[in-house]
Enzyme design. Structure first.
Site, PDB file in Angstrom:
ATOM      1  CG  HIS A  95      -6.606 -34.916   6.401  1.00 48.27           C
ATOM      2  ND1 HIS A  95      -5.778 -35.444   7.358  1.00 48.27           N
ATOM      3  CD2 HIS A  95      -7.789 -34.674   7.007  1.00 48.27           C
ATOM      4  CE1 HIS A  95      -6.451 -35.529   8.503  1.00 48.27           C
ATOM      5  NE2 HIS A  95      -7.674 -35.069   8.320  1.00 48.27           N
ATOM      6  CD  GLU A 143      -8.973 -31.504  10.343  1.00 46.37           C
ATOM      7  OE1 GLU A 143     -10.020 -31.996  10.762  1.00 46.37           O
ATOM      8  OE2 GLU A 143      -8.126 -32.153   9.716  1.00 46.37           O
TER       9      GLU A 143
HETATM   10  O1  G3P Z   1     -10.270 -35.093   9.239  1.00 51.17           O
HETATM   11  C1  G3P Z   1     -10.695 -34.984  10.549  1.00 51.17           C
HETATM   12  C2  G3P Z   1      -9.601 -34.912  11.492  1.00 51.17           C
HETATM   13  O2  G3P Z   1      -8.314 -34.886  11.095  1.00 51.17           O
HETATM   14  C3  G3P Z   1      -9.898 -34.680  12.900  1.00 51.17           C
HETATM   15  O3  G3P Z   1      -9.787 -35.932  13.488  1.00 51.17           O
HETATM   16  O4  G3P Z   1     -10.178 -37.605  15.172  1.00 51.17           O
HETATM   17  O5  G3P Z   1      -9.599 -35.285  15.839  1.00 51.17           O
HETATM   18  O6  G3P Z   1     -11.842 -35.758  14.872  1.00 51.17           O
HETATM   19  P1  G3P Z   1     -10.388 -36.155  14.928  1.00 51.17           P
END
Ligand code: G3P
Length: 224
Positions: A95, A143
């Site tokens: 992550h 992400e």
């Molecule tokens: O693991 C999920 C993440 O890093 C995204 O976080 O709070 O932007 O949905 P968020």
């Protein structure tokens, strides 16, 4: 193993909103909505609640991390074997908030495969996702770190990173399922992710920090 697509993976992170019993409460909400709707909702409680939550819900429970360690001396590490014994059926790896060297990611993926644990490898960029695809995890979740925890979904702020990751990962291994995350908040964002070629989303704050998490989860899955 195989799971239904699309996947909605809710990462509880270590927010104060899910400390102690509150992890189970949120997981039970996800369980109820999944049960009623048939949606594939996966929860990632914090490590200390993993076994407790996994014992009490039917939906898949994933760990937030594993370390590439075998059982034995390794104080404070989380082995894939421990995660499996705790009742988790999968795990996040690498992550953005818990990165590992690429070789460790590969070792974690292999150890999890050997134990039948579903792997979701995270990547900050298209290029990193393409590189980590050589390990053939079950999921790769892209992400962009600058959008994590924010109010604008990656699908609006940078749709090209989603479609680009889908193309790049499938070029390496078309069997890998691609997810996207960062800023995902509602059903429109999930729909946009799917329209961009993703097979689900990974999200956290939109659910965990919501005043009414159940209505957010119901909205997230409304079009899937
Ligand atoms: O693991 C999920 C993440 O890093 C995204 O976080 O709070 O932007 O949905 P968020």
């Amino acid at each position: 193993m195989s799971v239904k697509d699309p996947a909605v993976i809710v990462n509880f992170k270590v927010y104060s909103e899910i400390e102690g019993e509150k992890s189970l409460s949120l997981a039970e909400i996800c369980n109820r909505v999944a049960d009623e709707s048939g949606a594939n909702i996966i929860v990632c409680p914090p490590m200390v609640e993993l076994s407790y939550v996994a014992d009490q819900v039917e939906i898949p429970v994933f760990s937030q991390n594993v370390d590439p360690r075998k059982p034995g001396s390794g104080t404070g590490f989380t082995t894939p074997s421990l995660v499996k014994a705790a009742g988790a059926t999968g795990t996040l790896i690498n992550h953005s908030e818990h990165k590992q060297p690429a070789d460790d990611v590969g070792a974690c993926v292999q150890m999890c495969k050997d134990l039948g644990i579903t792997t979701c490898v995270c990547a900050d960029t298209v290029d990193i996702a393409a590189d980590l695809a050589r390990f053939s995890p079950y999921y790769i979740a892209v992400e962009p770190p600058e959008l994590i925890g924010g109010d604008i979904s990656v699908t609006s702020a940078n749709p090209a990173v989603v479609s680009g990751t889908v193309d790049a990962v499938k070029t390496v291994d078309k069997g890998i399922k691609v997810l996207c995350g960062a800023g995902v908040k509602n059903g429109g964002d999930v729909k946009a992710a799917i329209d961009l070629g993703a097979e689900g989303v990974l999200l956290a704050s939109g659910v965990v920090k919501a005043k009414d998490p159940e209505s957010v989860i119901r909205d997230l899955i409304r079009d899937i």
